[in-house]
Every structure is written in structure tokens, then in C-alpha cells.
Design a protein around this motif. Structure first.
Motif, short mmCIF file in Angstrom:
data_model
loop_
_atom_site.label_atom_id
_atom_site.label_comp_id
_atom_site.label_asym_id
_atom_site.label_seq_id
_atom_site.Cartn_x
_atom_site.Cartn_y
_atom_site.Cartn_z
N TRP A 104 36.61 5.75 -4.16
CA TRP A 104 36.65 5.64 -2.79
C TRP A 104 37.77 6.67 -2.49
CZ3 TRP A 104 38.50 5.78 2.25
CH2 TRP A 104 37.42 5.10 2.92
N GLY A 130 27.96 6.09 -12.46
CA GLY A 130 28.01 6.06 -11.71
C GLY A 130 26.89 7.70 -11.49
N LYS A 131 26.21 7.71 -10.51
CA LYS A 131 25.47 8.70 -10.51
C LYS A 131 26.18 10.09 -10.50
CE LYS A 131 22.58 5.90 -7.34
NZ LYS A 131 21.98 5.81 -6.11
N THR A 225 33.17 -1.50 2.98
CA THR A 225 32.37 -0.64 3.12
C THR A 225 32.68 0.44 1.62
OG1 THR A 225 33.38 0.01 5.01
CG2 THR A 225 32.63 1.73 3.80
N VAL A 228 30.14 -1.35 -1.14
CA VAL A 228 28.87 -1.21 -0.99
C VAL A 228 28.45 0.39 -1.51
CG1 VAL A 228 27.41 -0.51 0.84
CG2 VAL A 228 28.61 -2.61 0.95
N TRP A 229 29.84 1.23 -1.00
CA TRP A 229 29.91 2.35 -1.61
C TRP A 229 29.89 2.64 -3.20
CZ3 TRP A 229 33.29 5.13 -4.85
CH2 TRP A 229 33.61 5.83 -5.23
N SER A 230 31.14 1.61 -3.74
CA SER A 230 30.86 1.73 -5.17
C SER A 230 29.56 0.76 -5.68
CB SER A 230 31.74 0.21 -5.21
OG SER A 230 32.35 0.64 -7.12
N LEU A 231 28.88 -0.13 -5.21
CA LEU A 231 27.91 -0.86 -5.73
C LEU A 231 26.65 1.02 -5.78
CD1 LEU A 231 25.63 -3.71 -6.47
CD2 LEU A 231 25.57 -3.74 -3.98
N ASN A 232 26.51 1.45 -4.29
CA ASN A 232 25.34 2.33 -4.43
C ASN A 232 25.86 3.39 -5.39
OD1 ASN A 232 24.11 1.54 -2.44
ND2 ASN A 232 25.31 2.40 -0.92
N ARG A 233 27.27 3.68 -5.73
CA ARG A 233 27.22 4.83 -6.73
C ARG A 233 27.60 4.34 -8.07
NH1 ARG A 233 32.12 5.47 -9.91
NH2 ARG A 233 32.32 7.46 -10.25
N THR A 234 27.32 2.95 -8.54
CA THR A 234 27.24 2.14 -9.64
C THR A 234 25.73 1.38 -9.91
OG1 THR A 234 28.04 0.33 -9.37
CG2 THR A 234 29.82 1.95 -10.48
N SER A 235 24.95 1.95 -9.45
CA SER A 235 24.21 1.23 -8.74
C SER A 235 22.32 1.35 -10.37
CB SER A 235 22.40 1.67 -7.59
OG SER A 235 22.24 2.74 -7.66
#
Length: 641
Positions: A104, A130-131, A225, A228-235
Motif C-alpha cells: 500500500w 493482483g490486477k 483501509t 480492503v485495498w489489498s483484498l480488492n487488488r487480489t480479488s
């Protein structure tokens, strides 16, 4: 009395008044102690330069003392302010939150203090995920050379390193507040901790997060935060972990993240729809937040186990990977055939699992786990020894009778000793030395006693012992379920058994449709100096008859029209071709992996795959018959010996 001598001993008031003007001068003895050779330098400067340097030296010493005093005072005030008016949170590098926070900070450098000391880290393998990585993988046009061939060096050079904060103190703005973070080495706690680095072991670092206030709630919001950022990145990705090697682990029972791959869709797993639905519903009910209380009120251990059994290549591991993607779980894979793995290590690994995860034990039958701790090879060798002893007794009796009947017959020569007989002898000699029956991990000492490895009782204690971790999903895969001990697969340890059979017509049809209905296509390679590039590395001049293979696509004289074959193929035509293809493949004869291998050879030309399926079925069945005949012959030779 001599007053003249007494007057000499009295202090001179006139000289003392003049000395009051030089209070800043330090005695030469002190300066000589601080600066060796000061008296010589001062006399030289006074004689040749005409001024006394003692004043400058004295001022310098005073400034140095003031600097040290102010620095000490500032450190004490800063320590007192930190202790009274600031809150701190410490994150160890072995925690997943450490990597999340570093990622992050690397992605939000515009809100940090922009330190001039950064650490560049090359991203290797699939551990990052990640994306962002997918974007680099997708935009591979600039990784092609002038001939249209993929160049890995060009592709890897375009991936930038990750810049993360180095050791030191920096600040970051988030949510209208300022946070200070400091990355440093872990302190030696109490003088009892010894820092040791093994090979490529990561550095033993720690991050300290500070904020102004007497509450850590702002830091909690920041870490939330970051998560959540890491979760969205590795979804959309699934993380796979393996036990940390002993030469890299600082303590037992640790897991290392080995890879992070895109999650596999469930519809890509070739399995009966009812079985897939049953497994998904059962696991979803088990993972529900209300399930732990339901299990606890009834005194049932909160654990779930599955046994996937069937021939190799039927999708056992693929289904495990797809289930992890559906429920957002990480896979913790353990190999029971690891020679250095002990029962204590296995217990620590199970106790180090998170609350929800999938524990994958592949090929448990190959570990040779038996109740008495002996391997399959040991049992087989004992049975073989008894058979050989019995046969030797029968042969000796027959030879004695033949000798009595015909004592005048000359002795026969020994039969020729072929390479096949030599191979059998070597196999018989080496079989007792193997531990675990086909790759097990239980070795033997000189007395024939089992030394290291995993026994059946050790595995059972790790799975459902008194101190076993709860909440995990255990998946065991095997090719031979009949070889497993009944205690390992009893209800309570294995709650569901899923059989993976060979491909049926409906599964073959589904596999054909999925292969050619995808929109993503592998780009065609260009020409190299007037010759068509072939995927296997060979070159073939254009214009010559024959099929040319490139990345698994059949290329012939009519390749220009075949490039758009998938684009002009309608859904009804694809369904019709899939049904015809499945009708030519006999049921319960091939694994889905074998059928997929045929389709991968012509992954952009379904009509070519349909035209060659009959020939492929015939040749593959003949190969299987030959392999089965050789296997029976070897078994017969082993028994005959």
C-alpha cells in the motif's frame, strides 16, 4: 621575617583583574587532554601567525557541548511526548499485514513524505498476483520482436520493480490525519535473541505506526483501509502456501506464500453437476458463520474432511482449486512424502493454520501410511519373501524327485541372463530399501527400524487430535482408495467421498464446447525470413504441403481462411460439432486431461480436432493396451521370482 619573600607569595591583584577578560579561555592542560598536540600548535600559530587560537577552540568546545545538550534534551522531550501523547502499533514481518502495508505504501507514494531512500524489489514468480500484474501480462504487444515472436527478455524488462520505504522514519497522510511509520530491524529483546540469516531468508524487520492521540483507533482505521485495498487488488486470485523449509524458518510450524494464481471457475471442472452441487452446498453450510455454534452445542468437532479419489488426470486437484476460489479460501498444501517432515512438524503446521482455509494432502496413498508404521514396500517384501521361500521348497522337492528318476541325464546349461532379468534383480534388491511404498518418507536405520517420517497415528493426531486446530477444510486426494487404512477414511475424518471417473460423453461434449467457445485467442506468430515459425522450434518453408504447428494450431496451405474459423463459428454449429465429437469418444476410457490434450493441439481449429479424433482414439487405446500388458508381465515376473 623576610617580608619580601612573603610578598612574592601573595597573589597579584592587577594580573587577576586582567585575567577576568579571558574567562572563555580553557586551561591548556584540558585542551591538551582533549586535543593531543594542542600546545605545540598554539605556540606555532602564535609565533608565525600572530594570534592565539585558544579562543576559537574554546568557542568550538562550548558549541559542541550546547549541541549535545540540546540533542539530548530534544530526545528526552520527544520520548516524553511519544509516551504521553502518541499511540503506536507494531507489525512483524512474518505477518501478512506487513506485506499488505508495504504494498500500500508503494502504491500511495504521492501521500508519503517522498523519502529519498527507497528499496527497489524485483517482483518474481506468481507470489505477487493482483490486477496490476494482470495488466502487464495482458499488454504484451511490445514484447514481440520484429518477426512477431514472443521475447521473454523484452516482456520481463517492461515490468517495473516495486519501490517501498527503506529503513528510517517517514510520514503519510490518510483521512485528514498524519501517520508516522518507521521500518527498522527487530530489537534484541532482553539480549536473549540472536539474529541469524539463513540463505535467502527474509530480513527480520518490524514496522512501527504512530499517530497523535491517546487512542489507536485511527491506526486501526488505516490498517482496515490497507486490508480492503489489498483484498480488492487480489480479488479473483487464490493463494497457495507450503511449509517453510527448515533451513529458512526461524521457528517451526510456519507457512510461506509460494504463488497466487487467478481463481479457477467451477464450470471449468469436468465433473458431474450433481456432485459439484453437493460439494458446494455442503462446504457453504459448513463455512457459514453460524455453523461453529451449531457444532459446539452438539459437542461435534468443527472440522470437515473430503476424499477425492479416482484415476490420475480426472480433476481432483482442479476441483480443490476451484472450491478455494469460490469461497475465497487459501490453500495450504502439505506433502507427506517430504523426507524431513516429522510428526512434530506436522502437528505444528496444523496448529499454525488460520481459522478458515483448505488443507490439501495430495496422493495420500503414495505415502505408505500403515497402522504399525511400516510401509507398503515392507509388507510387500515380506509377502514376496514368504512366496519365494515356499516356491524354493517346492522346487527343491521337484528337483530331488527328478534326480532320482533320471540320474543319467546330463545337467542342463543355465538359461541366458538378459537385461530384463537384470532389471528385475535390481528392482528386487532396491525395493526393501525404499521407505513408504512408492515414495514414502519413513526411512530405516541399520537395524531395520523406522526412523523419521509420518506414521498413520501421527497423521491421525494431526487431523483430529485433542489439540487439533478447528475450522479448516481437509481435502485428501488419492488414486487408489483401497490402499488407505480404514481409520484414515472413517466418518468424522472423511465426511464426503467424491469419486472421479473417466470422461463420459456429456463431459467430453462440455469440454469441447468450453475449449472453443472462449473469446481469448493466442496470437499467431509471424514469419521468420521467409519461413513459417513452428511452435516446436522447427522451421518449414512456406508453400510446401503439410500441416505446420504453431502454438498448438494446425497451419496448412489454407491457413488464411482457418484463422477466422472460430470467429465465424456459430453456437448451434459448435454444439453440433461437440455432440459429434463426443459420440466418437467411447465412454469411461479416457481421462478429461487426455481429451483436453487432444483439443489443445488444435485449440483454434475445432474441425481439425473432429477429423482426427478417430485416429487419436485408436492410437491411444493401443498404447494403453501395450502399457497394461507390460504391467501384467512385470507383475507376473515379480511373483515368479
Amino acid at each position: 621575617m623576610d617580608f619580601r619573600k612573603l610578598a612574592r607569595l601573595m597573589p597579584d591583584h592587577t594580573k587577576s583583574t586582567t585575567n577576568l577578560t579571558s574567562l572563555t579561555d580553557l586551561p591548556p592542560t584540558i585542551l591538551e587532554a582533549l586535543i593531543p598536540g594542542y600546545s605545540l600548535i598554539s605556540r606555532y600559530a602564535l609565533a608565525y601567525l600572530g594570534f592565539d587560537i585558544s579562543l576559537f577552540v574554546t568557542l568550538g568546545v562550548i558549541l559542541l557541548a550546547l549541541t549535545k545538550a540540546s540533542s539530548y534534551l530534544w530526545s528526552q522531550l520527544s520520548r516524553a511526548f511519544t509516551h504521553l501523547c502518541m499511540s503506536s502499533v507494531y507489525i512483524d514481518e512474518h505477518d501478512d499485514l506487513f506485506d499488505m502495508l508495504m504494498g500500500w505504501l508503494a502504491a500511495h507514494q504521492e501521500t508519503t513524505s517522498r523519502s529519498r531512500r527507497m528499496r527497489a524489489k524485483t517482483q518474481r514468480g506468481g507470489a505477487g498476483g493482483g490486477k496490476g500484474d494482470e495488466a502487464y501480462d495482458a499488454a504484451a504487444d511490445d514484447a514481440l520482436d520484429a518477426n512477431g515472436m514472443f521475447n521473454f527478455n523484452k516482456w520481463s524488462a517492461r515490468t517495473p520493480p516495486r519501490f517501498e520505504p527503506y529503513y528510517g522514519r517517514q510520514f503519510v497522510w490518510q483521512g485528514g490525519r498524519v501517520f508516522w511509520f518507521r521500518r527498522a530491524r527487530r530489537p534484541n529483546e532482553g539480549g536473549q535473541r540472536l539474529q541469524v540469516s539463513w540463505g535467502n531468508a527474509p530480513e527480520d524487520d518490524i514496522i512501527e505506526l504512530d499517530c497523535v492521540g491517546r487512542s489507536i483507533e485511527p491506526i486501526k482505521e488505516l490498517l482496515k483501509t490497507v486490508r480492503v485495498w489489498s483484498l480488492n487488488r487480489t480479488s479473483g486470485t487464490t493463494t497457495i502456501r507450503h511449509p517453510t523449509p527448515k533451513d529458512r524458518a526461524r521457528f517451526g510450524g510456519t507457512w510461506s506464500k509460494t504463488s497466487s494464481r487467478p481463481s479457477r471457475p467451477m464450470d471449468t471442472v469436468i465433473l458431474d453437476a450433481e456432485q459439484k452441487g453437493m460439494i458446494i452446498r455442503d462446504m457453504n453450510e459448513y463455512l457459514h458463520p453460524a455453523s461453529p455454534k451449531w457444532y459446539a452445542t452438539r459437542g461435534i468437532p468443527y472440522r470437515r474432511g473430503y476424499l477425492f479419489h479416482g484415476p490420475p488426470g480426472t480433476g481432483k486437484t482442479s476441483l480443490s482449486f476451484a472450491l478455494a476460489g469460490i469461497f475465497g479460501l487459501e490453500i495450504y498444501a502439505i506433502s507427506l512424502q517430504e523426507p524431513t517432515l516429522t510428526e512434530g512438524d506436522l502437528m505444528q503446521l496444523f496448529n499454525g493454520l488460520p481459522r478458515r482455509c483448505i488443507v490439501l494432502l495430495e496422493d495420500v496413498d503414495a505415502a505408505g501410511l500403515l497402522r504399525d508404521g511400516l510401509s507398503d514396500a515392507d509388507q510387500g517384501s515380506k509377502k514376496k519373501h514368504r512366496k519365494e521361500k515356499k516356491k524354493d521348497e517346492v522346487d527343491s522337492t521337484e528337483k530331488v524327485e527328478e534326480k532320482k528318476e533320471d540320474s543319467t541325464e546330463p545337467p542342463k546349461k543355465d538359461e541366458a541372463f538378459t537385461l530384463k532379468d537384470l532389471a528385475k534383480e535390481l528392482k528386487a534388491v532396491s525395493a526393501p530399501r525404499r521407505g513408504g511404498g512408492g515414495g514414502g518418507n519413513r526411512g530405516k536405520d541399520s537395524d531395520g527400524q523406522s526412523t523419521v517420517g509420518i506414521s498413520l497415528s501421527g497423521l491421525l493426531n494431526a487431523i483430529d487430535g485433542v489439540a487439533t486446530h478447528e475450522g479448516r477444510v481437509l481435502i485428501m486426494t488419492t488414486n487408489h482408495p483401497e490402499k488407505l487404512d480404514a481409520a484414515l477414511v472413517r466418518p468424522g475424518r472423511v465426511d464426503r467421498k467424491v469419486e472421479f471417473r473417466l470422461a463420459m460423453k456429456e463431459q467430453v461434449r462440455e469440454l469441447f464446447v468450453r475449449m472453443y467457445a472462449a473469446s481469448d485467442e493466442v496470437p499467431e506468430p509471424g514469419l521468420i525470413s521467409g519461413a513459417a515459425a513452428v511452435g516446436n522450434g522447427s522451421l518449414k518453408a512456406p508453400g510446401k504441403p503439410g500441416l505446420q504447428q504453431a502454438n498448438g494450431h494446425a497451419k496448412g496451405p489454407g491457413a488464411a481462411g482457418e484463422e477466422d474459423e472460430l470467429a465465424h463459428l456459430t453456437r448451434p454449429e459448435l454444439e453440433e460439432m461437440a455432440s459429434e465429437f463426443a459420440g466418437r469418444v467411447p465412454d469411461d476410457q479416457f481421462t478429461p486431461a487426455e481429451v483436453q490434450n487432444l483439443l489443445m493441439r488444435h485449440k483454434k481449429e475445432p474441425r481439425v480436432a473432429l477429423a482426427k479424433v478417430d485416429e487419436w482414439v485408436k492410437s491411444t487405446l493401443e498404447e494403453k493396451k501395450e502399457e497394461a500388458g507390460e504391467g501384467e508381465e512385470e507383475e507376473g515376473g515379480d511373483v515368479g521370482e
